[in-house]
Design a protein around this motif. Sequence first.
Motif, PDB file in Angstrom:
ATOM      1  N   HIS A  12     -28.615 -20.943   3.461  1.00  0.00           N
ATOM      2  CA  HIS A  12     -28.462 -21.340   4.862  1.00  0.00           C
ATOM      3  C   HIS A  12     -28.099 -22.818   4.900  1.00  0.00           C
ATOM      4  O   HIS A  12     -28.511 -23.578   4.021  1.00  0.00           O
ATOM      5  N   PRO A  13     -27.367 -23.252   5.933  1.00  0.00           N
ATOM      6  CA  PRO A  13     -26.976 -24.658   6.022  1.00  0.00           C
ATOM      7  C   PRO A  13     -28.182 -25.576   6.266  1.00  0.00           C
ATOM      8  O   PRO A  13     -29.182 -25.159   6.863  1.00  0.00           O
ATOM      9  N   PRO A  14     -28.081 -26.839   5.809  1.00  0.00           N
ATOM     10  CA  PRO A  14     -29.201 -27.768   5.974  1.00  0.00           C
ATOM     11  C   PRO A  14     -29.704 -27.905   7.410  1.00  0.00           C
ATOM     12  O   PRO A  14     -30.912 -27.982   7.631  1.00  0.00           O
ATOM     13  N   ARG A  15     -28.839 -27.928   8.395  1.00  0.00           N
ATOM     14  CA  ARG A  15     -29.300 -28.094   9.783  1.00  0.00           C
ATOM     15  C   ARG A  15     -30.180 -26.926  10.227  1.00  0.00           C
ATOM     16  O   ARG A  15     -31.132 -27.102  10.974  1.00  0.00           O
ATOM     17  N   LYS A  16     -29.861 -25.730   9.763  1.00  0.00           N
ATOM     18  CA  LYS A  16     -30.681 -24.560  10.103  1.00  0.00           C
ATOM     19  C   LYS A  16     -32.053 -24.660   9.431  1.00  0.00           C
ATOM     20  O   LYS A  16     -33.081 -24.417  10.068  1.00  0.00           O
ATOM     21  N   VAL A  17     -32.078 -25.052   8.162  1.00  0.00           N
ATOM     22  CA  VAL A  17     -33.352 -25.198   7.448  1.00  0.00           C
ATOM     23  C   VAL A  17     -34.163 -26.329   8.094  1.00  0.00           C
ATOM     24  O   VAL A  17     -35.372 -26.186   8.317  1.00  0.00           O
ATOM     25  N   TRP A  18     -33.483 -27.431   8.430  1.00  0.00           N
ATOM     26  CA  TRP A  18     -34.167 -28.548   9.091  1.00  0.00           C
ATOM     27  C   TRP A  18     -34.849 -28.080  10.369  1.00  0.00           C
ATOM     28  O   TRP A  18     -36.005 -28.391  10.624  1.00  0.00           O
ATOM     29  N   ARG A  19     -34.131 -27.324  11.153  1.00  0.00           N
ATOM     30  CA  ARG A  19     -34.707 -26.831  12.418  1.00  0.00           C
ATOM     31  C   ARG A  19     -35.927 -25.956  12.150  1.00  0.00           C
ATOM     32  O   ARG A  19     -36.946 -26.069  12.822  1.00  0.00           O
ATOM     33  N   ALA A  20     -35.836 -25.094  11.154  1.00  0.00           N
ATOM     34  CA  ALA A  20     -36.952 -24.194  10.832  1.00  0.00           C
ATOM     35  C   ALA A  20     -38.203 -24.966  10.420  1.00  0.00           C
ATOM     36  O   ALA A  20     -39.316 -24.551  10.747  1.00  0.00           O
ATOM     37  N   VAL A  71     -38.118 -40.444   8.570  1.00  0.00           N
ATOM     38  CA  VAL A  71     -37.242 -39.343   8.971  1.00  0.00           C
ATOM     39  C   VAL A  71     -35.797 -39.781   8.771  1.00  0.00           C
ATOM     40  O   VAL A  71     -35.395 -40.869   9.186  1.00  0.00           O
ATOM     41  N   ARG A  72     -35.031 -38.912   8.120  1.00  0.00           N
ATOM     42  CA  ARG A  72     -33.572 -39.048   8.058  1.00  0.00           C
ATOM     43  C   ARG A  72     -33.021 -37.638   8.268  1.00  0.00           C
ATOM     44  O   ARG A  72     -32.870 -36.876   7.317  1.00  0.00           O
ATOM     45  N   GLU A  73     -32.792 -37.295   9.530  1.00  0.00           N
ATOM     46  CA  GLU A  73     -32.325 -35.944   9.868  1.00  0.00           C
ATOM     47  C   GLU A  73     -30.902 -35.754   9.383  1.00  0.00           C
ATOM     48  O   GLU A  73     -30.074 -36.621   9.579  1.00  0.00           O
ATOM     49  N   PRO A  74     -30.588 -34.646   8.763  1.00  0.00           N
ATOM     50  CA  PRO A  74     -31.400 -33.482   8.393  1.00  0.00           C
ATOM     51  C   PRO A  74     -31.758 -33.470   6.912  1.00  0.00           C
ATOM     52  O   PRO A  74     -31.751 -32.416   6.293  1.00  0.00           O
ATOM     53  N   GLU A  75     -32.074 -34.625   6.336  1.00  0.00           N
ATOM     54  CA  GLU A  75     -32.295 -34.635   4.895  1.00  0.00           C
ATOM     55  C   GLU A  75     -33.692 -35.037   4.428  1.00  0.00           C
ATOM     56  O   GLU A  75     -34.055 -34.741   3.293  1.00  0.00           O
ATOM     57  N   ARG A  95     -37.397 -32.802   1.351  1.00  0.00           N
ATOM     58  CA  ARG A  95     -36.040 -33.302   1.099  1.00  0.00           C
ATOM     59  C   ARG A  95     -35.090 -32.102   1.145  1.00  0.00           C
ATOM     60  O   ARG A  95     -35.320 -31.101   0.463  1.00  0.00           O
ATOM     61  N   LEU A  96     -34.050 -32.209   1.948  1.00  0.00           N
ATOM     62  CA  LEU A  96     -33.053 -31.156   2.070  1.00  0.00           C
ATOM     63  C   LEU A  96     -31.728 -31.693   1.552  1.00  0.00           C
ATOM     64  O   LEU A  96     -31.288 -32.769   1.959  1.00  0.00           O
ATOM     65  N   GLU A  97     -31.098 -30.914   0.654  1.00  0.00           N
ATOM     66  CA  GLU A  97     -29.824 -31.318   0.086  1.00  0.00           C
ATOM     67  C   GLU A  97     -28.843 -30.158   0.199  1.00  0.00           C
ATOM     68  O   GLU A  97     -29.191 -29.024  -0.155  1.00  0.00           O
ATOM     69  N   PRO A  98     -27.621 -30.434   0.663  1.00  0.00           N
ATOM     70  CA  PRO A  98     -26.624 -29.366   0.674  1.00  0.00           C
ATOM     71  C   PRO A  98     -26.227 -29.016  -0.764  1.00  0.00           C
ATOM     72  O   PRO A  98     -26.092 -29.896  -1.613  1.00  0.00           O
ATOM     73  N   VAL A  99     -26.121 -27.729  -1.017  1.00  0.00           N
ATOM     74  CA  VAL A  99     -25.638 -27.225  -2.305  1.00  0.00           C
ATOM     75  C   VAL A  99     -24.558 -26.196  -2.007  1.00  0.00           C
ATOM     76  O   VAL A  99     -24.375 -25.784  -0.850  1.00  0.00           O
ATOM     77  N   ALA A 100     -23.847 -25.769  -3.035  1.00  0.00           N
ATOM     78  CA  ALA A 100     -22.708 -24.867  -2.848  1.00  0.00           C
ATOM     79  C   ALA A 100     -23.051 -23.631  -2.026  1.00  0.00           C
ATOM     80  O   ALA A 100     -22.251 -23.191  -1.204  1.00  0.00           O
ATOM     81  N   ARG A 101     -24.258 -23.083  -2.214  1.00  0.00           N
ATOM     82  CA  ARG A 101     -24.611 -21.841  -1.513  1.00  0.00           C
ATOM     83  C   ARG A 101     -25.608 -22.035  -0.397  1.00  0.00           C
ATOM     84  O   ARG A 101     -26.257 -21.078   0.012  1.00  0.00           O
ATOM     85  N   GLY A 102     -25.783 -23.277   0.087  1.00  0.00           N
ATOM     86  CA  GLY A 102     -26.730 -23.469   1.180  1.00  0.00           C
ATOM     87  C   GLY A 102     -27.467 -24.786   1.102  1.00  0.00           C
ATOM     88  O   GLY A 102     -26.877 -25.851   1.151  1.00  0.00           O
TER      89      GLY A 102
END
Length: 161
Positions: A12-20, A71-75, A95-102
């Motif tokens: 799932h994209p980082p913004r979706k995980v951040w929201r969750a 806070v550093r949205e969305p990371e 910590r949220l990081e974008p990766v190839a599959r989400g």
Amino acid sequence: MAEFKIVCEYPHPPRKVWRAVTDPALIPYWTSTGKGARAEGFEPVPGTRFRYVAKPVPGWRGIVDCEVTEVREPELLAYTWAGAEGEVPSHVRYRLEPVARGTRFTYHHTGFTGIGGFVMARVLGSVRRRMLTVGLPALLAELDDAGVLHPGAALRLKTTR
């Protein structure tokens, strides 16, 4: 000093995980796999004092006092964690990081001291691993890409108090 770190990847994209993980209405769906804590007073804003309120169990009042520190949205989200009144707080970082599959999500909890802290880190680490490998994926599957629950979502909250 004891600590634990859990790293998961979600399709799932980082913004979706951040929201969750930051929307107070969604947090109870994944904490303790649907029977977890409500985040009372939470906002992802530094200086915000909030608490997680869950069902008390013998030896624990069911409340964790916290304060957002970074806070550093969305990371990145960081906050203090005190499970007992007067306890020296430990520290939690998402910590949220974008990766190839989400998104790669890292949960890091540090600052446990003494033998009691070692035991608490082991207990919380086990509980958090279940939340992040069972509860959060179940919630993410029920959210649209904007992080809103699908109409008719199968997830149900259990009463915490």
